[in-house]
Design an enzyme around this catalytic site. Structure first.
Site, PDB file in Angstrom:
ATOM      1  N   THR A  43       0.815  -1.212   0.000  1.00 48.88           N
ATOM      2  CA  THR A  43       0.000   0.000   0.000  1.00 48.88           C
ATOM      3  C   THR A  43       0.849   1.262   0.000  1.00 48.88           C
ATOM      4  O   THR A  43       0.616   2.184  -0.789  1.00 48.88           O
ATOM      5  CB  THR A  43      -0.909   0.005   1.250  1.00 48.88           C
ATOM      6  OG1 THR A  43      -1.681  -1.194   1.239  1.00 48.88           O
ATOM      7  CG2 THR A  43      -1.824   1.212   1.260  1.00 48.88           C
ATOM      8  N   CYS A  44       1.837   1.314   0.880  1.00 50.02           N
ATOM      9  CA  CYS A  44       2.589   2.558   1.051  1.00 50.02           C
ATOM     10  C   CYS A  44       3.232   3.002  -0.263  1.00 50.02           C
ATOM     11  O   CYS A  44       3.101   4.151  -0.675  1.00 50.02           O
ATOM     12  CB  CYS A  44       3.658   2.357   2.122  1.00 50.02           C
ATOM     13  SG  CYS A  44       4.571   3.844   2.469  1.00 50.02           S
ATOM     14  N   CYS A  49       1.384   6.146   1.041  1.00 39.89           N
ATOM     15  CA  CYS A  49       2.292   7.245   1.417  1.00 39.89           C
ATOM     16  C   CYS A  49       2.989   7.923   0.236  1.00 39.89           C
ATOM     17  O   CYS A  49       2.990   9.156   0.136  1.00 39.89           O
ATOM     18  CB  CYS A  49       3.406   6.749   2.328  1.00 39.89           C
ATOM     19  SG  CYS A  49       3.098   5.252   3.252  1.00 39.89           S
ATOM     20  N   LYS A  52       0.734   9.540  -2.541  1.00 45.39           N
ATOM     21  CA  LYS A  52       0.013  10.614  -1.835  1.00 45.39           C
ATOM     22  C   LYS A  52       0.908  11.835  -1.650  1.00 45.39           C
ATOM     23  O   LYS A  52       0.540  12.959  -1.964  1.00 45.39           O
ATOM     24  CB  LYS A  52      -0.455  10.045  -0.487  1.00 45.39           C
ATOM     25  CG  LYS A  52      -1.173  10.945   0.452  1.00 45.39           C
ATOM     26  CD  LYS A  52      -0.388  11.668   1.491  1.00 45.39           C
ATOM     27  CE  LYS A  52       0.576  10.949   2.366  1.00 45.39           C
ATOM     28  NZ  LYS A  52       0.074  10.373   3.575  1.00 45.39           N
ATOM     29  N   TYR A 180      -6.737  11.027   8.768  1.00 43.17           N
ATOM     30  CA  TYR A 180      -5.658  11.732   8.077  1.00 43.17           C
ATOM     31  C   TYR A 180      -5.746  11.585   6.562  1.00 43.17           C
ATOM     32  O   TYR A 180      -5.402  12.510   5.821  1.00 43.17           O
ATOM     33  CB  TYR A 180      -4.291  11.323   8.640  1.00 43.17           C
ATOM     34  CG  TYR A 180      -3.741  10.002   8.160  1.00 43.17           C
ATOM     35  CD1 TYR A 180      -2.911   9.940   7.054  1.00 43.17           C
ATOM     36  CD2 TYR A 180      -4.042   8.807   8.815  1.00 43.17           C
ATOM     37  CE1 TYR A 180      -2.390   8.727   6.610  1.00 43.17           C
ATOM     38  CE2 TYR A 180      -3.520   7.610   8.383  1.00 43.17           C
ATOM     39  CZ  TYR A 180      -2.705   7.567   7.283  1.00 43.17           C
ATOM     40  OH  TYR A 180      -2.197   6.370   6.846  1.00 43.17           O
ATOM     41  N   GLU A 184      -5.868  14.807   4.055  1.00 38.49           N
ATOM     42  CA  GLU A 184      -4.798  14.922   3.057  1.00 38.49           C
ATOM     43  C   GLU A 184      -5.384  15.033   1.648  1.00 38.49           C
ATOM     44  O   GLU A 184      -4.957  15.879   0.854  1.00 38.49           O
ATOM     45  CB  GLU A 184      -3.851  13.721   3.153  1.00 38.49           C
ATOM     46  CG  GLU A 184      -3.003  13.762   4.425  1.00 38.49           C
ATOM     47  CD  GLU A 184      -2.107  12.543   4.624  1.00 38.49           C
ATOM     48  OE1 GLU A 184      -1.177  12.636   5.428  1.00 38.49           O
ATOM     49  OE2 GLU A 184      -2.342  11.490   3.992  1.00 38.49           O
ATOM     50  N   HIS A 438      18.283  30.205  14.385  1.00 42.91           N
ATOM     51  CA  HIS A 438      17.597  31.439  14.034  1.00 42.91           C
ATOM     52  C   HIS A 438      17.912  31.850  12.603  1.00 42.91           C
ATOM     53  O   HIS A 438      19.067  31.698  12.182  1.00 42.91           O
ATOM     54  CB  HIS A 438      18.055  32.548  14.999  1.00 42.91           C
ATOM     55  CG  HIS A 438      17.313  33.828  14.808  1.00 42.91           C
ATOM     56  ND1 HIS A 438      15.993  33.978  15.176  1.00 42.91           N
ATOM     57  CD2 HIS A 438      17.702  34.992  14.260  1.00 42.91           C
ATOM     58  CE1 HIS A 438      15.610  35.207  14.883  1.00 42.91           C
ATOM     59  NE2 HIS A 438      16.621  35.839  14.317  1.00 42.91           N
ATOM     60  N   GLU A 443      12.642  27.329  16.292  1.00 45.58           N
ATOM     61  CA  GLU A 443      13.318  27.833  17.491  1.00 45.58           C
ATOM     62  C   GLU A 443      12.320  28.068  18.626  1.00 45.58           C
ATOM     63  O   GLU A 443      12.693  28.085  19.792  1.00 45.58           O
ATOM     64  CB  GLU A 443      14.145  29.088  17.198  1.00 45.58           C
ATOM     65  CG  GLU A 443      13.368  30.310  16.781  1.00 45.58           C
ATOM     66  CD  GLU A 443      14.299  31.464  16.370  1.00 45.58           C
ATOM     67  OE1 GLU A 443      15.171  31.829  17.174  1.00 45.58           O
ATOM     68  OE2 GLU A 443      14.140  31.991  15.252  1.00 45.58           O
TER      69      GLU A 443
HETATM   70  P1  FAD Z   1       0.548  -3.294   3.046  1.00 45.99           P
HETATM   71  O1  FAD Z   1       1.625  -2.358   2.728  1.00 45.99           O
HETATM   72  O2  FAD Z   1      -0.851  -2.882   2.798  1.00 45.99           O
HETATM   73  O3  FAD Z   1       0.857  -4.612   2.232  1.00 45.99           O
HETATM   74  C1  FAD Z   1      -0.012  -5.707   2.209  1.00 45.99           C
HETATM   75  C2  FAD Z   1       0.166  -6.405   0.884  1.00 45.99           C
HETATM   76  O4  FAD Z   1      -0.484  -7.665   0.941  1.00 45.99           O
HETATM   77  C3  FAD Z   1      -0.473  -5.659  -0.284  1.00 45.99           C
HETATM   78  O5  FAD Z   1       0.490  -5.474  -1.296  1.00 45.99           O
HETATM   79  C4  FAD Z   1      -1.613  -6.584  -0.741  1.00 45.99           C
HETATM   80  O6  FAD Z   1      -1.811  -6.537  -2.144  1.00 45.99           O
HETATM   81  C5  FAD Z   1      -1.096  -7.931  -0.306  1.00 45.99           C
HETATM   82  N1  FAD Z   1      -2.133  -8.943  -0.046  1.00 45.99           N
HETATM   83  C6  FAD Z   1      -3.280  -8.798   0.661  1.00 45.99           C
HETATM   84  N2  FAD Z   1      -3.913  -9.988   0.774  1.00 45.99           N
HETATM   85  C7  FAD Z   1      -3.138 -10.891   0.131  1.00 45.99           C
HETATM   86  C8  FAD Z   1      -3.253 -12.301  -0.087  1.00 45.99           C
HETATM   87  N3  FAD Z   1      -4.251 -13.003   0.429  1.00 45.99           N
HETATM   88  N4  FAD Z   1      -2.301 -12.915  -0.819  1.00 45.99           N
HETATM   89  C9  FAD Z   1      -1.248 -12.213  -1.329  1.00 45.99           C
HETATM   90  N5  FAD Z   1      -1.090 -10.898  -1.141  1.00 45.99           N
HETATM   91  C10 FAD Z   1      -2.015 -10.247  -0.407  1.00 45.99           C
HETATM   92  N6  FAD Z   1       1.706   5.359   6.441  1.00 45.99           N
HETATM   93  C11 FAD Z   1       2.716   6.184   6.827  1.00 45.99           C
HETATM   94  O7  FAD Z   1       3.532   5.790   7.649  1.00 45.99           O
HETATM   95  N7  FAD Z   1       2.824   7.447   6.301  1.00 45.99           N
HETATM   96  C12 FAD Z   1       1.954   7.930   5.377  1.00 45.99           C
HETATM   97  O8  FAD Z   1       2.092   9.057   4.922  1.00 45.99           O
HETATM   98  C13 FAD Z   1       0.909   7.081   4.950  1.00 45.99           C
HETATM   99  N8  FAD Z   1       0.030   7.484   4.008  1.00 45.99           N
HETATM  100  C14 FAD Z   1      -0.940   6.654   3.569  1.00 45.99           C
HETATM  101  C15 FAD Z   1      -1.811   7.095   2.593  1.00 45.99           C
HETATM  102  C16 FAD Z   1      -2.818   6.280   2.117  1.00 45.99           C
HETATM  103  C17 FAD Z   1      -3.748   6.779   1.047  1.00 45.99           C
HETATM  104  C18 FAD Z   1      -2.953   4.964   2.650  1.00 45.99           C
HETATM  105  C19 FAD Z   1      -4.037   4.055   2.156  1.00 45.99           C
HETATM  106  C20 FAD Z   1      -2.088   4.498   3.636  1.00 45.99           C
HETATM  107  C21 FAD Z   1      -1.072   5.334   4.100  1.00 45.99           C
HETATM  108  N9  FAD Z   1      -0.189   4.932   5.103  1.00 45.99           N
HETATM  109  C22 FAD Z   1       0.809   5.771   5.516  1.00 45.99           C
HETATM  110  C23 FAD Z   1      -0.334   3.619   5.762  1.00 45.99           C
HETATM  111  C24 FAD Z   1       0.637   2.595   5.189  1.00 45.99           C
HETATM  112  O9  FAD Z   1       0.465   2.495   3.803  1.00 45.99           O
HETATM  113  C25 FAD Z   1       0.410   1.255   5.860  1.00 45.99           C
HETATM  114  O10 FAD Z   1       0.484   1.407   7.259  1.00 45.99           O
HETATM  115  C26 FAD Z   1       1.445   0.205   5.428  1.00 45.99           C
HETATM  116  O11 FAD Z   1       1.445   0.038   4.038  1.00 45.99           O
HETATM  117  C27 FAD Z   1       1.156  -1.123   6.130  1.00 45.99           C
HETATM  118  O12 FAD Z   1       2.047  -2.101   5.696  1.00 45.99           O
HETATM  119  P2  FAD Z   1       1.618  -3.633   5.719  1.00 45.99           P
HETATM  120  O13 FAD Z   1       2.855  -4.408   5.412  1.00 45.99           O
HETATM  121  O14 FAD Z   1       0.873  -3.946   6.934  1.00 45.99           O
HETATM  122  O15 FAD Z   1       0.558  -3.791   4.533  1.00 45.99           O
END
Ligand code: FAD
Length: 461
Positions: A43-44, A49, A52, A180, A184, A438, A443
């Protein structure tokens, strides 16, 4: 390792947590495979992230062009191309996706492009080809997915997933939600020129953040042109003559070109077969784990958003790393979730670490508050009347800084550094002993002299 299983570790989900865990486990000699159903990076990187933040950068320029005039610049006619922005953003995401794939391969991790589901405590089934694979340990790192409420016409709504791939910038958009991601995206669409309404069903958005930040953010977003409507909710959506009609709970109808739901995210546990292995879930469908990210089943662990602890990328990465250290390097590491610096890329931006004023009062009773609100120097020539706000929450007996909350330009960058001091248990005296930089807004953090008194107490002085 391996022994009687195909792999030592099978990771489901190649996102922030899964990729880190897979690489570190492999570096300790484990035979590792990771299954990903969409794109490596998660997702990130792919739809969170990173894209975005690129859109946030894009959306700031309109304001920058305006503010340049006060500094003597004449900016010629400007125009914006959504298509170009999205194409450039996609190119960058492809590049990062490639890096993630290469890093996994370099570490010796096998990448399997398929959805994977659990068959039992040591077996996963690949949905792509029905293959069954066994592993000594299974790490569930499947993340979360946007929540859409069940209401008539919700299929016309988008979520953050689709927002990154719209064919065109909508002329009008309604962003629903108060977290958030909602603020955003309201800032992004507003900055890029869409007529933006943000609806939130409660009295004030950004629940859980410091009260002052919530109020000031609302004021500043309104000044920038976002039509913020609290205590408002949609009960039905209809597509009529090329536009969307949003029926509100109070009977009003809002006409718009797009509606985006950013009303929370739910752990991706549906249909994952967790019940086949007997993995215990919490009320939101999150996987319940101990300090070492182990579920109630010895061979199954879970990290990241699917455990709904602190849903942020750096936290998922830490959890993935700690899991791999604990299980594959015989070095038990538990992640400390108590102090997590974080940034909100709203406009204006916010940075926050530690306890809010309300949390600190609940836990510690008496507390000292230091706060300041001012117009940053840049505003004197740019003409912007945007406020910067800073607040320190201090425990009186120990003088320990329990929380820092900032709203203003570069708060995200700032809070990373302040987060070090707060994590180290820094005191107000140590903040004050630090020589100021400064002229900066930052500061103020080391020159806050007077304890804040509620207005009634001040009147009585
Ligand atoms: P993910 O990164 O979501 O990865 C999970 C993966 O598993 C995905 O690729 C998915 O396709 C895969 N998957 C799911 N089910 C299966 C399955 N059954 N078999 C195979 N693959 C599967 N966090 C920040 O720290 N800063 C930010 O600025 C920020 N902005 C964000 C903005 C948005 C719009 C969103 C939606 C999230 C944001 N986040 C941010 C949150 C961040 O993206 C998540 O906290 C982070 O990605 C979580 O990581 P994860 O490994 O748990 O899961």
């Amino acid at each position: 390792m391996t022994g009687k299983y195909d792999y030592d570790l099978f990771v489901i989900g190649a996102g922030s947590g899964g990729v880190r865990a897979a690489r570190i486990a492999a570096s300790h000699g484990a035979k590792v495979a990771v299954a990903e159903e969409y794109r490596v990076g998660g997702t990130c990187v792919i739809r969170g992230c990173v894209p975005k933040k690129l859109l946030v950068y894009a959306s700031h320029f309109a304001e920058d062009f305006e503010e340049a005039a006060g500094f003597g610049w004449t900016v010629g006619e400007t125009s914006f191309s959504w298509k170009k922005l999205i194409a450039n953003k996609d190119r960058e995401i492809d590049r990062l996706n490639g890096i993630y794939i290469r890093n996994l391969e370099k570490a010796g991790v096998e990448i399997i492009e398929s959805r994977a589901v659990l068959k039992d405590a040591n077996t996963v089934r690949l949905v792509a080809d029905g293959r069954e694979i066994t592993a000594g340990r299974i790490l569930v790192a499947v993340g979360a997915t946007p929540f859409r409420p069940d209401l008539p016409g919700v299929e016309h709504a988008i979520t953050s997933n689709e927002a990154f791939h719209l064919d065109a910038l909508p002329g009008r958009i309604v962003v629903v939600g108060g977290g958030y991601i909602a603020v955003e995206f309201a800032g992004i669409f507003n900055g890029l020129g869409a007529e933006t309404i943000q609806l939130y069903r409660g009295p004030l958005f950004m629940r859980g953040f410091d009260e002052d930040l919530r109020k000031i953010l609302a004021e500043e977003m309104v000044k920038k042109g976002v039509d913020l409507r609290m205590n408002s909710d949609i009960v039905a959506i209809e597509r009529k003559a090329g536009e969307l009609h949003l029926k509100l709970a109070d009977g009003d109808v809002l006409k718009t070109d797009a509606v985006m739901y950013a009303t929370g995210r739910v752990p991706n546990t549906a249909g994952l077969g967790l019940e086949n292995a007997g993995v215990a879930l919490g009320p939101k469908g999150e996987i319940l784990v101990d300090r070492f990210s182990k579920t109630n089943i010895d061979s199954i662990y879970a990290v990241g958003d699917v455990t709904d602890r602190a849903n942020l990328t750096p936290v998922a990465i830490r959890e993935g790393q700690a899991f791999a250290e604990t299980v594959f390097n015989d070095n038990p590491v538990a992640v400390d979730h108590s102090i997590i610096p974080t940034a909100i890329f709203s406009q204006p931006e916010m940075g926050t670490v530690g306890l809010t004023e309300v949390e600190a009062r609940t836990r510690h009773g008496e507390i000292d508050i230091y706060k300041t609100s001012f117009r940053p120097m840049k505003g004197t020539l740019s003409g912007s009347d945007e406020k910067t706000f800073m607040k320190l929450v201090v425990e009186p007996a120990s003088q320990r800084v329990l929380g820092v909350h900032i709203l203003g330009p570069a708060s995200g960058e700032l809070i990373q550094a302040v987060g070090i001091a707060v994590t180290m248990g820094g005191t107000k005296a140590q903040f004050d002993a630090t020589i100021a930089v400064h002229p900066t807004a930052a500061e103020e953090l080391v020159t806050l002299k007077e304890k804040w008194q509620p207005p009634a107490a001040r009147a009585a002085d």
